[in-house]
Enzyme design. Structure first.
Site, mmCIF file in Angstrom:
data_model
loop_
_atom_site.group_PDB
_atom_site.id
_atom_site.type_symbol
_atom_site.label_atom_id
_atom_site.label_comp_id
_atom_site.label_asym_id
_atom_site.label_seq_id
_atom_site.Cartn_x
_atom_site.Cartn_y
_atom_site.Cartn_z
ATOM 1 N N THR A 1 1.032 -1.177 -0.152
ATOM 2 C CA THR A 1 0.098 0.031 -0.140
ATOM 3 C C THR A 1 1.009 1.308 -0.010
ATOM 4 O O THR A 1 2.158 1.171 0.664
ATOM 5 C CB THR A 1 -0.947 0.131 1.237
ATOM 6 O OG1 THR A 1 -0.115 -0.107 2.316
ATOM 7 C CG2 THR A 1 -1.716 -0.982 1.204
ATOM 8 N N ARG B 1 -12.121 7.920 -7.679
ATOM 9 C CA ARG B 1 -12.290 7.972 -6.222
ATOM 10 C C ARG B 1 -12.586 9.363 -5.763
ATOM 11 O O ARG B 1 -12.030 10.405 -5.754
ATOM 12 C CB ARG B 1 -11.031 7.582 -5.385
ATOM 13 C CG ARG B 1 -10.378 6.219 -5.795
ATOM 14 C CD ARG B 1 -9.007 5.933 -5.387
ATOM 15 N NE ARG B 1 -8.286 4.824 -6.460
ATOM 16 C CZ ARG B 1 -7.395 4.702 -6.527
ATOM 17 N NH1 ARG B 1 -6.129 5.548 -5.945
ATOM 18 N NH2 ARG B 1 -6.764 3.671 -7.318
ATOM 19 N N SER C 1 5.335 -1.278 -1.840
ATOM 20 C CA SER C 1 4.634 -0.492 -2.893
ATOM 21 C C SER C 1 5.865 0.285 -3.800
ATOM 22 O O SER C 1 6.451 1.128 -3.046
ATOM 23 C CB SER C 1 3.443 0.396 -2.595
ATOM 24 O OG SER C 1 3.299 1.211 -3.561
ATOM 25 N N ARG D 1 -5.527 -2.734 4.517
ATOM 26 C CA ARG D 1 -5.951 -1.735 5.188
ATOM 27 C C ARG D 1 -5.674 -2.249 6.758
ATOM 28 O O ARG D 1 -5.462 -1.264 7.644
ATOM 29 C CB ARG D 1 -7.414 -1.575 4.935
ATOM 30 C CG ARG D 1 -7.723 -0.885 3.746
ATOM 31 C CD ARG D 1 -9.256 -0.606 3.375
ATOM 32 N NE ARG D 1 -9.476 0.343 2.488
ATOM 33 C CZ ARG D 1 -9.933 -0.442 1.082
ATOM 34 N NH1 ARG D 1 -10.119 -1.522 0.847
ATOM 35 N NH2 ARG D 1 -9.880 0.434 -0.090
ATOM 36 N N ARG E 1 -10.872 -0.152 -5.576
ATOM 37 C CA ARG E 1 -10.378 1.242 -5.585
ATOM 38 C C ARG E 1 -10.109 1.374 -7.168
ATOM 39 O O ARG E 1 -9.866 2.829 -7.382
ATOM 40 C CB ARG E 1 -8.893 1.312 -4.865
ATOM 41 C CG ARG E 1 -8.872 1.685 -3.400
ATOM 42 C CD ARG E 1 -7.500 1.635 -2.796
ATOM 43 N NE ARG E 1 -6.953 2.612 -2.992
ATOM 44 C CZ ARG E 1 -6.861 3.923 -2.388
ATOM 45 N NH1 ARG E 1 -7.721 4.314 -1.604
ATOM 46 N NH2 ARG E 1 -6.004 4.763 -2.910
ATOM 47 N N VAL F 1 -10.047 -8.774 3.896
ATOM 48 C CA VAL F 1 -9.747 -9.828 4.885
ATOM 49 C C VAL F 1 -9.837 -9.002 6.432
ATOM 50 O O VAL F 1 -8.961 -7.995 6.449
ATOM 51 C CB VAL F 1 -8.641 -10.469 4.839
ATOM 52 C CG1 VAL F 1 -8.278 -11.163 6.319
ATOM 53 C CG2 VAL F 1 -8.722 -11.735 3.786
ATOM 54 N N ARG F 2 -10.937 -9.183 7.327
ATOM 55 C CA ARG F 2 -11.063 -8.438 8.547
ATOM 56 C C ARG F 2 -11.078 -9.438 9.677
ATOM 57 O O ARG F 2 -10.692 -8.783 10.813
ATOM 58 C CB ARG F 2 -12.175 -7.332 8.532
ATOM 59 C CG ARG F 2 -12.211 -6.392 7.489
ATOM 60 C CD ARG F 2 -10.882 -5.379 7.661
ATOM 61 N NE ARG F 2 -11.286 -4.542 6.637
ATOM 62 C CZ ARG F 2 -10.743 -4.598 5.352
ATOM 63 N NH1 ARG F 2 -9.890 -5.422 4.935
ATOM 64 N NH2 ARG F 2 -10.810 -3.371 4.417
ATOM 65 N N HIS G 1 -7.962 -4.797 -6.276
ATOM 66 C CA HIS G 1 -7.309 -3.276 -5.709
ATOM 67 C C HIS G 1 -8.325 -2.793 -4.627
ATOM 68 O O HIS G 1 -8.403 -1.477 -4.275
ATOM 69 C CB HIS G 1 -7.397 -2.445 -6.989
ATOM 70 C CG HIS G 1 -5.809 -1.495 -7.039
ATOM 71 N ND1 HIS G 1 -4.866 -1.825 -7.783
ATOM 72 C CD2 HIS G 1 -5.486 -0.560 -6.336
ATOM 73 C CE1 HIS G 1 -3.998 -1.141 -7.640
ATOM 74 N NE2 HIS G 1 -4.288 -0.205 -6.672
#
Length: 367
Positions: free
Chosen positions: A79, A166, A107, A312, A260, A291-292, A257
């Site tokens: 990221t 976005r 990244s 994230r 996004r 995935v959380r 992505h």
């Protein structure tokens, strides 16, 4: 604040610490964010079918990839601009991944350079994410630097010939503070004579420099120019999965992505099984998106993923408490995943398969 016990807790803590612009940059997706939301919601439509009376006294979450044995299949995704979250940035996140003996992917658009991350993380299990730039020499120079620095694999992003629309970026464009920069571009631009010229050079390549005239020949060309395993990130269909295999890539990352890029595409977990079937075991298929929970990891593994990436959650951990926050995020996910394995009757990754999941008649609901 109550004790952090989940990734959702970390996200709420991060929102309190980050500026509105940075939080939206990290969290929001394209347009109506249908895909961003669906990436998480689609997991809730999958139920686990646990088996009982299995010996789960000894748990093994190790996974082998490209000649390395890693302690967990939960990797850290690439990221951009991680020092916006915390001064530890990419270096701190890479150190956290090293502590866990898992992959950290850097990244191209990072705020810490290839060389700095490699040095300060003492050559953790590092992979480098690169885009196709119009300046082919720039693309190759970034890959060569990653190779020299000891990175173990190259990820090429294939779903970003243009940036997605976005809305927060349009309404209130993110401004990178003066003390931060896209560090991987600085050595290339040292021939510039003024700060303004250098800023213009970097800005051109970051904003306008990604190539749109691409084909599978582009992937084949890139494969010829690196000695490292090459993975394509951004595959969602079996048709493209078969073309990736034909192009000679070493792995696929199923990804949209994080929602996004193109809104209204399928959730990654809904695309995973078809891609796995198309590949027919010829190369590993990895997973990225939504995935959380550790149970999300279990579901992705059951549908054929070799490993999963989290993006994230890493950013929320950084915002909460730098490197220690990323440690916490990885600890939470790994504890939840190992427990899900044990309570499902799977003592090792090789025991997890599609018989352990089913689509729900009605979606479950997270509190």
């Amino acid at each position: 604040m109550p004790k952090i016990s989940s990734i959702k807790d970390l996200q709420e803590a991060a929102k309190e610490k980050l500026s509105k612009g940075t939080y939206e940059y990290y969290t929001y997706g394209a347009q109506d964010m249908l895909t961003t939301s669906e990436n998480c919601a689609a997991f809730d439509r999958i139920q686990i079918r646990p088996r009982v009376l299995r010996d789960v006294s000894k748990m093994d979450t190790r996974v082998k990839l490209f000649g390395r044995t890693l302690d967990s299949p939960i990797f850290v995704a690439a990221t951009a601009l991680q020092r916006l979250a915390h001064a530890d940035g990419e270096v701190g996140a890479a150190r956290a991944a090293r502590r866990r003996n898992v992959v950290y992917s850097l990244s191209t658009f990072s705020t810490s350079s290839i060389e700095e991350v490699a040095k300060e993380s003492r050559n953790a299990n590092l992979w480098f994410q690169v885009s196709f730039f119009k300046d082919k020499n720039l693309t190759l120079s970034l890959i060569e630097r990653a190779e020299r620095a000891g990175f173990a694999a190259i990820i090429v992003t294939v779903d970003m010939p243009y940036s997605g629309r976005r809305l927060p970026d349009i309404r209130n464009p993110l401004t990178v503070p003066p003390h931060l920069s896209f560090s991987n571009f600085e050595p290339v631009s040292q021939s510039k004579h003024t700060d303004q010229e250098e800023d213009e050079w970097i800005g051109h390549h970051v904003v306008n420099g990604v190539e749109a005239n691409l084909s599978w020949d582009s992937v084949t060309w890139l494969k010829r120019h690196t000695r490292l395993p090459l993975l394509t990130k951004g595959i969602l269909t079996p048709e493209d999965a078969r073309l990736a295999v034909a192009a000679g890539v070493d792995g696929i990352i199923v990804s949209n992505h994080g929602g996004r890029q193109l809104d209204s595409v399928s959730a990654t977990i809904e695309s995973l099984a078809d891609v796995v079937d198309a590949v027919q075991g010829k190369i590993p298929v990895l997973f990225d998106g939504g995935v959380r929970r550790g149970t999300d990891v279990f579901k992705a593994m059951a549908l054929g993923a070799t490993a999963v990436f989290v993006g994230r959650p890493n950013l929320y951990g950084l915002a909460y408490n730098g490197e220690a926050g990323v440690n916490l995020a990885l600890d939470i996910l790994n504890e939840e995943f190992t427990l899900a394995m044990a309570l499902s009757g799977c003592p090792s990754l090789k025991d997890i398969n599609r018989t352990y999941v089913q689509h729900a008649l009605a979606p479950l609901s997270r509190l």
